[in-house]
Design a protein around this motif. Sequence first.
Motif, PDB file in Angstrom:
ATOM      1  N   ARG A   3       0.759  -1.367   0.058  1.00 51.49           N
ATOM      2  CA  ARG A   3       0.030  -0.045  -0.038  1.00 51.49           C
ATOM      3  C   ARG A   3       0.844   1.336  -0.091  1.00 51.49           C
ATOM      4  O   ARG A   3       0.481   2.186  -0.951  1.00 51.49           O
ATOM      5  CB  ARG A   3      -0.886  -0.072   1.357  1.00 51.49           C
ATOM      6  CG  ARG A   3      -1.743   1.213   1.140  1.00 51.49           C
ATOM      7  CD  ARG A   3      -2.588   1.209   2.519  1.00 51.49           C
ATOM      8  NE  ARG A   3      -3.589   0.229   2.828  1.00 51.49           N
ATOM      9  CZ  ARG A   3      -4.689   0.553   2.669  1.00 51.49           C
ATOM     10  NH1 ARG A   3      -5.367   1.644   2.350  1.00 51.49           N
ATOM     11  NH2 ARG A   3      -5.745  -0.728   3.088  1.00 51.49           N
ATOM     12  N   SER A   4       1.929   1.364   0.885  1.00 49.26           N
ATOM     13  CA  SER A   4       2.773   2.543   0.905  1.00 49.26           C
ATOM     14  C   SER A   4       3.580   2.852  -0.344  1.00 49.26           C
ATOM     15  O   SER A   4       3.686   4.120  -0.711  1.00 49.26           O
ATOM     16  CB  SER A   4       3.488   2.304   2.194  1.00 49.26           C
ATOM     17  OG  SER A   4       4.389   1.431   2.000  1.00 49.26           O
ATOM     18  N   ILE A   7       0.955   4.405  -2.971  1.00 47.12           N
ATOM     19  CA  ILE A   7       0.802   5.860  -2.345  1.00 47.12           C
ATOM     20  C   ILE A   7       1.812   6.829  -2.837  1.00 47.12           C
ATOM     21  O   ILE A   7       1.834   7.639  -3.228  1.00 47.12           O
ATOM     22  CB  ILE A   7       0.554   5.946  -0.742  1.00 47.12           C
ATOM     23  CG1 ILE A   7      -0.762   5.329  -0.669  1.00 47.12           C
ATOM     24  CG2 ILE A   7       0.635   7.456  -0.419  1.00 47.12           C
ATOM     25  CD1 ILE A   7      -0.947   5.044   0.883  1.00 47.12           C
ATOM     26  N   GLN A  19       1.139  14.119   0.572  1.00 45.48           N
ATOM     27  CA  GLN A  19       1.369  12.768   0.921  1.00 45.48           C
ATOM     28  C   GLN A  19       0.116  12.166   1.638  1.00 45.48           C
ATOM     29  O   GLN A  19      -0.778  11.370   1.242  1.00 45.48           O
ATOM     30  CB  GLN A  19       2.486  12.621   1.918  1.00 45.48           C
ATOM     31  CG  GLN A  19       2.879  10.994   2.023  1.00 45.48           C
ATOM     32  CD  GLN A  19       3.543  10.407   1.022  1.00 45.48           C
ATOM     33  OE1 GLN A  19       4.365  11.049   0.036  1.00 45.48           O
ATOM     34  NE2 GLN A  19       3.923   8.945   0.985  1.00 45.48           N
ATOM     35  N   VAL A  22      -3.007  12.214  -0.982  1.00 49.14           N
ATOM     36  CA  VAL A  22      -2.766  10.779  -1.552  1.00 49.14           C
ATOM     37  C   VAL A  22      -3.338   9.646  -0.809  1.00 49.14           C
ATOM     38  O   VAL A  22      -3.848   8.735  -1.114  1.00 49.14           O
ATOM     39  CB  VAL A  22      -1.471  10.592  -2.400  1.00 49.14           C
ATOM     40  CG1 VAL A  22      -1.231   9.482  -2.899  1.00 49.14           C
ATOM     41  CG2 VAL A  22      -1.062  11.859  -3.319  1.00 49.14           C
ATOM     42  N   GLU A  23      -2.753   9.525   0.395  1.00 48.74           N
ATOM     43  CA  GLU A  23      -3.333   8.502   1.359  1.00 48.74           C
ATOM     44  C   GLU A  23      -4.638   8.353   1.428  1.00 48.74           C
ATOM     45  O   GLU A  23      -5.092   7.279   1.328  1.00 48.74           O
ATOM     46  CB  GLU A  23      -2.444   8.661   2.714  1.00 48.74           C
ATOM     47  CG  GLU A  23      -1.464   7.985   3.312  1.00 48.74           C
ATOM     48  CD  GLU A  23      -1.037   8.257   4.522  1.00 48.74           C
ATOM     49  OE1 GLU A  23       0.452   8.660   4.483  1.00 48.74           O
ATOM     50  OE2 GLU A  23      -1.704   8.304   5.629  1.00 48.74           O
ATOM     51  N   VAL A  26      -6.205   7.070  -1.929  1.00 49.47           N
ATOM     52  CA  VAL A  26      -5.992   5.516  -2.072  1.00 49.47           C
ATOM     53  C   VAL A  26      -6.972   4.951  -1.073  1.00 49.47           C
ATOM     54  O   VAL A  26      -7.476   3.870  -1.400  1.00 49.47           O
ATOM     55  CB  VAL A  26      -4.551   5.222  -2.029  1.00 49.47           C
ATOM     56  CG1 VAL A  26      -4.256   3.640  -1.955  1.00 49.47           C
ATOM     57  CG2 VAL A  26      -3.591   5.997  -3.106  1.00 49.47           C
ATOM     58  N   ASN A  27      -6.944   5.307   0.310  1.00 49.45           N
ATOM     59  CA  ASN A  27      -7.654   4.368   1.298  1.00 49.45           C
ATOM     60  C   ASN A  27      -9.231   4.674   0.669  1.00 49.45           C
ATOM     61  O   ASN A  27      -9.783   3.498   1.039  1.00 49.45           O
ATOM     62  CB  ASN A  27      -7.414   5.167   2.495  1.00 49.45           C
ATOM     63  CG  ASN A  27      -6.166   4.777   3.172  1.00 49.45           C
ATOM     64  OD1 ASN A  27      -5.262   3.882   2.437  1.00 49.45           O
ATOM     65  ND2 ASN A  27      -5.607   5.665   3.930  1.00 49.45           N
TER      66      ASN A  27
ATOM     67  N   VAL B  33      -4.489   4.361  -9.452  1.00 53.26           N
ATOM     68  CA  VAL B  33      -4.514   3.468  -8.466  1.00 53.26           C
ATOM     69  C   VAL B  33      -4.505   2.129  -9.489  1.00 53.26           C
ATOM     70  O   VAL B  33      -3.705   1.229  -9.229  1.00 53.26           O
ATOM     71  CB  VAL B  33      -5.534   3.452  -7.540  1.00 53.26           C
ATOM     72  CG1 VAL B  33      -5.592   2.152  -6.790  1.00 53.26           C
ATOM     73  CG2 VAL B  33      -5.412   4.733  -6.660  1.00 53.26           C
TER      74      VAL B  33
END
Lengths: 93, 100
Positions: A3-4, A7, A19, A22-23, A26-27, B33
Motif C-alpha cells: 500500500r505505501s 501511495i 502525501q 494521496v493516502e 488511495v484509502n 491506482v
Amino acid sequence: MIRSELIQKIADENPHLTQRHVERIVNTVFEEIIEALAKGDRVELRGFGAFSVKARDARLGRNPRTGEAVDVEQKDVPFFKTGKLLRDRLNGK
Amino acid sequence: MSERTLTRMDLSEAVFREVGLSRNESAQLVEAVLQHMSDALASGETVKISSFGTFSVRDKSARIGRNPKTGDEVPISPRRVLTFRPSHLMKDRVAAGSKR
C-alpha cells in the motif's frame, strides 16, 4: 508492491498533492470497494477485474486439532475475477 | 438486498466527496491506482494492500483440456493467472454484512 509504495508512486506523479491527500485518496478507493461488498453489491472495474460476493453454504466442518465436528454457518465471501485486459497483460499479450 | 454494480465512476465520486478535488482529477487518480496495480502484476509482482487483500500471480503449467461440448482434446498452453486473497478484515465485513 504494498500500500505505501502504491501511495508513493501516485504522490510522485502528483507533486501538487500532499502525501496525506494521496493516502486519503488511495484509502477511499479500497474502503469504497469493501463497503460495497459488505452491502452485497458488485464492483466492476473494466480491464482490471470485478469484485463480487459469493454465498458459501452451511457445512459440517472439523476442528483440525481435535477432529471434532463443528457446524459452520452459511456465509458470504468476497470473490475477485480478473478482467480480460489484465489477464492478457499477465500473459504478455 | 440491493445488488447494485459499482463502477469506476462510483469510486471517483467517493474520492471527489472525500477529498474535494475536481471530478475529473478524482477520476484520473482512481485510474492511476488501478494502473499502478496492473503494471506491478503484469511484471509478476505481488500486490499486497494491508486490510484489503493480496493479489498474486501464479504460473499454471500446460495441460490437456477438453472441449466440453464435443469432447475433443485441446492443449492448454502454460499461462499466468491472478489470484486474489481477501484480508481477514474484508472477509469479516462481508460475512457480517450479509447477516443484517
